[in-house]
Design a protein around this motif. Sequence first.
Motif, PDB file in Angstrom:
ATOM      1  N   LYS A   1       4.509  -1.890  17.736  1.00  0.00           N
ATOM      2  CA  LYS A   1       5.806  -1.466  17.181  1.00  0.00           C
ATOM      3  C   LYS A   1       6.261  -2.412  16.076  1.00  0.00           C
ATOM      4  CE  LYS A   1       8.430   1.233  20.425  1.00  0.00           C
ATOM      5  NZ  LYS A   1       9.162   2.070  19.576  1.00  0.00           N
ATOM      6  N   ILE A   2       6.141  -3.701  16.313  1.00  0.00           N
ATOM      7  CA  ILE A   2       6.550  -4.697  15.320  1.00  0.00           C
ATOM      8  C   ILE A   2       5.698  -4.542  14.054  1.00  0.00           C
ATOM      9  CG2 ILE A   2       6.615  -7.183  14.808  1.00  0.00           C
ATOM     10  CD1 ILE A   2       8.887  -6.193  16.649  1.00  0.00           C
ATOM     11  N   LYS A   3       4.415  -4.335  14.205  1.00  0.00           N
ATOM     12  CA  LYS A   3       3.542  -4.149  13.044  1.00  0.00           C
ATOM     13  C   LYS A   3       3.954  -2.916  12.236  1.00  0.00           C
ATOM     14  CE  LYS A   3      -0.478  -6.518  14.875  1.00  0.00           C
ATOM     15  NZ  LYS A   3      -1.823  -6.379  15.441  1.00  0.00           N
ATOM     16  N   LYS A   4       4.360  -1.854  12.910  1.00  0.00           N
ATOM     17  CA  LYS A   4       4.814  -0.649  12.205  1.00  0.00           C
ATOM     18  C   LYS A   4       6.092  -0.938  11.409  1.00  0.00           C
ATOM     19  CE  LYS A   4       2.805   2.850  15.209  1.00  0.00           C
ATOM     20  NZ  LYS A   4       3.054   3.894  16.207  1.00  0.00           N
ATOM     21  N   VAL A   5       7.013  -1.664  12.031  1.00  0.00           N
ATOM     22  CA  VAL A   5       8.259  -2.006  11.350  1.00  0.00           C
ATOM     23  C   VAL A   5       7.967  -2.872  10.126  1.00  0.00           C
ATOM     24  CG1 VAL A   5      10.428  -3.301  11.553  1.00  0.00           C
ATOM     25  CG2 VAL A   5       9.716  -1.753  13.387  1.00  0.00           C
ATOM     26  N   TYR A   6       7.120  -3.872  10.287  1.00  0.00           N
ATOM     27  CA  TYR A   6       6.778  -4.732   9.147  1.00  0.00           C
ATOM     28  C   TYR A   6       6.042  -3.963   8.059  1.00  0.00           C
ATOM     29  CZ  TYR A   6       8.485  -9.185  10.829  1.00  0.00           C
ATOM     30  OH  TYR A   6       9.306 -10.210  11.220  1.00  0.00           O
ATOM     31  N   SER A   7       5.252  -2.994   8.452  1.00  0.00           N
ATOM     32  CA  SER A   7       4.573  -2.158   7.461  1.00  0.00           C
ATOM     33  C   SER A   7       5.591  -1.367   6.639  1.00  0.00           C
ATOM     34  CB  SER A   7       3.602  -1.199   8.157  1.00  0.00           C
ATOM     35  OG  SER A   7       3.023  -0.329   7.223  1.00  0.00           O
ATOM     36  N   LEU A   8       6.598  -0.816   7.306  1.00  0.00           N
ATOM     37  CA  LEU A   8       7.664  -0.101   6.600  1.00  0.00           C
ATOM     38  C   LEU A   8       8.443  -1.048   5.694  1.00  0.00           C
ATOM     39  CD1 LEU A   8       9.023   2.152   9.492  1.00  0.00           C
ATOM     40  CD2 LEU A   8       7.739   2.908   7.476  1.00  0.00           C
ATOM     41  N   TYR A   9       8.725  -2.247   6.211  1.00  0.00           N
ATOM     42  CA  TYR A   9       9.438  -3.252   5.419  1.00  0.00           C
ATOM     43  C   TYR A   9       8.623  -3.618   4.185  1.00  0.00           C
ATOM     44  CZ  TYR A   9      11.477  -7.671   4.006  1.00  0.00           C
ATOM     45  OH  TYR A   9      12.039  -8.677   3.278  1.00  0.00           O
ATOM     46  N   HIS A  10       7.326  -3.819   4.361  1.00  0.00           N
ATOM     47  CA  HIS A  10       6.451  -4.174   3.238  1.00  0.00           C
ATOM     48  C   HIS A  10       6.433  -3.064   2.184  1.00  0.00           C
ATOM     49  CE1 HIS A  10       3.172  -6.065   1.123  1.00  0.00           C
ATOM     50  NE2 HIS A  10       2.466  -4.948   1.209  1.00  0.00           N
ATOM     51  N   LYS A  11       6.361  -1.821   2.627  1.00  0.00           N
ATOM     52  CA  LYS A  11       6.376  -0.693   1.682  1.00  0.00           C
ATOM     53  C   LYS A  11       7.706  -0.625   0.928  1.00  0.00           C
ATOM     54  CE  LYS A  11       3.068   2.081   4.214  1.00  0.00           C
ATOM     55  NZ  LYS A  11       2.866   3.208   5.107  1.00  0.00           N
ATOM     56  N   ALA A  12       8.811  -0.834   1.648  1.00  0.00           N
ATOM     57  CA  ALA A  12      10.127  -0.822   1.002  1.00  0.00           C
ATOM     58  C   ALA A  12      10.232  -1.959  -0.005  1.00  0.00           C
ATOM     59  CB  ALA A  12      11.235  -0.926   2.048  1.00  0.00           C
ATOM     60  N   HIS A  13       9.726  -3.129   0.367  1.00  0.00           N
ATOM     61  CA  HIS A  13       9.795  -4.266  -0.552  1.00  0.00           C
ATOM     62  C   HIS A  13       8.930  -4.024  -1.789  1.00  0.00           C
ATOM     63  CE1 HIS A  13       9.197  -8.342  -2.159  1.00  0.00           C
ATOM     64  NE2 HIS A  13      10.475  -8.424  -1.860  1.00  0.00           N
ATOM     65  N   ASP A  14       7.759  -3.438  -1.611  1.00  0.00           N
ATOM     66  CA  ASP A  14       6.914  -3.097  -2.765  1.00  0.00           C
ATOM     67  C   ASP A  14       7.650  -2.147  -3.704  1.00  0.00           C
ATOM     68  OD1 ASP A  14       4.822  -4.715  -1.994  1.00  0.00           O
ATOM     69  OD2 ASP A  14       3.599  -3.077  -1.176  1.00  0.00           O
ATOM     70  N   ALA A  15       8.340  -1.156  -3.137  1.00  0.00           N
ATOM     71  CA  ALA A  15       9.115  -0.216  -3.958  1.00  0.00           C
ATOM     72  C   ALA A  15      10.248  -0.950  -4.679  1.00  0.00           C
ATOM     73  CB  ALA A  15       9.672   0.916  -3.091  1.00  0.00           C
ATOM     74  N   PHE A  16      10.870  -1.906  -3.989  1.00  0.00           N
ATOM     75  CA  PHE A  16      11.942  -2.687  -4.608  1.00  0.00           C
ATOM     76  C   PHE A  16      11.407  -3.504  -5.778  1.00  0.00           C
ATOM     77  CE2 PHE A  16      14.474  -6.568  -4.999  1.00  0.00           C
ATOM     78  CZ  PHE A  16      15.720  -6.023  -5.261  1.00  0.00           C
ATOM     79  N   VAL A  17      10.269  -4.172  -5.593  1.00  0.00           N
ATOM     80  CA  VAL A  17       9.679  -4.983  -6.666  1.00  0.00           C
ATOM     81  C   VAL A  17       9.312  -4.091  -7.851  1.00  0.00           C
ATOM     82  CG1 VAL A  17       7.689  -6.423  -7.318  1.00  0.00           C
ATOM     83  CG2 VAL A  17       8.880  -6.832  -5.144  1.00  0.00           C
ATOM     84  N   ASP A  18       8.727  -2.929  -7.583  1.00  0.00           N
ATOM     85  CA  ASP A  18       8.387  -2.006  -8.672  1.00  0.00           C
ATOM     86  C   ASP A  18       9.639  -1.581  -9.440  1.00  0.00           C
ATOM     87  OD1 ASP A  18       5.720  -2.154  -7.958  1.00  0.00           O
ATOM     88  OD2 ASP A  18       5.729  -0.254  -6.845  1.00  0.00           O
ATOM     89  N   THR A  19      10.705  -1.268  -8.719  1.00  0.00           N
ATOM     90  CA  THR A  19      11.964  -0.875  -9.358  1.00  0.00           C
ATOM     91  C   THR A  19      12.541  -2.047 -10.147  1.00  0.00           C
ATOM     92  OG1 THR A  19      12.402   0.701  -7.585  1.00  0.00           O
ATOM     93  CG2 THR A  19      14.290   0.020  -8.916  1.00  0.00           C
ATOM     94  N   TRP A  20      12.501  -3.244  -9.575  1.00  0.00           N
ATOM     95  CA  TRP A  20      12.998  -4.443 -10.236  1.00  0.00           C
ATOM     96  C   TRP A  20      12.266  -4.664 -11.558  1.00  0.00           C
ATOM     97  CZ3 TRP A  20      10.907  -9.248 -11.531  1.00  0.00           C
ATOM     98  CH2 TRP A  20      11.831 -10.256 -11.844  1.00  0.00           C
TER      99      TRP A  20
END
Length: 188
Positions: free
Chosen positions: A11-30
């Motif tokens: 479960k924790i790995k899934k949450v971190y995977s979602l967090y990582h994807k969101a952060h990648d999208a944030f960096v791309d937008t930035w």
Amino acid sequence: MIMKASQVDEKIKKVYSLYHKAHDAFVDTWLEVILFTPRWWLGLGLSVIPWILWVKLHNQQIRGDLIRAGFFMAIIALILDSIGLQFGLWLYPYNVFPFITAYLPWDLSLLPISIMFMIEIFPNRHPFIKGIIYGTLAAFIGEPIAIWLDLYEPLYWKSIYSFPIYILLFLLCNQIAKSKIYTVNTKK
């Protein structure tokens, strides 16, 4: 229901995977819409210029005391800012760096520098009076200017909530600056 350690890990790995994807999208937008914009340059200037001014203007005889208080303020500001961001209380549309969600110019420059100057000026004034002045300036002038410049967007937060926090932070920083418990006694 008690989960097995392997289920918790998954479960924790899934949450971190979602967090990582969101952060990648944030960096791309930035990279696409924030980097090198006028507000990004403003943030960079707000990160560097206050430190240059402080180095030139502060009382060098109490530098260590002020730095100790300023670093304490920076650490607490980063922690509180991270908590507020995690709870969705506010956001910063124009982060200077995409890897730290807090607004670094505010947490690592403006707040520590302003608190160091406030501690230094009128050294004989009662700390609580100075704390009220500091809280007023930070909450009711600094925050609205940041909102007006579109550097800070409160979602579920009001400046009045910040006011007592700034007073308390000033009092703590002032106590740290005035405390001599860290001073090594070299006289014999």
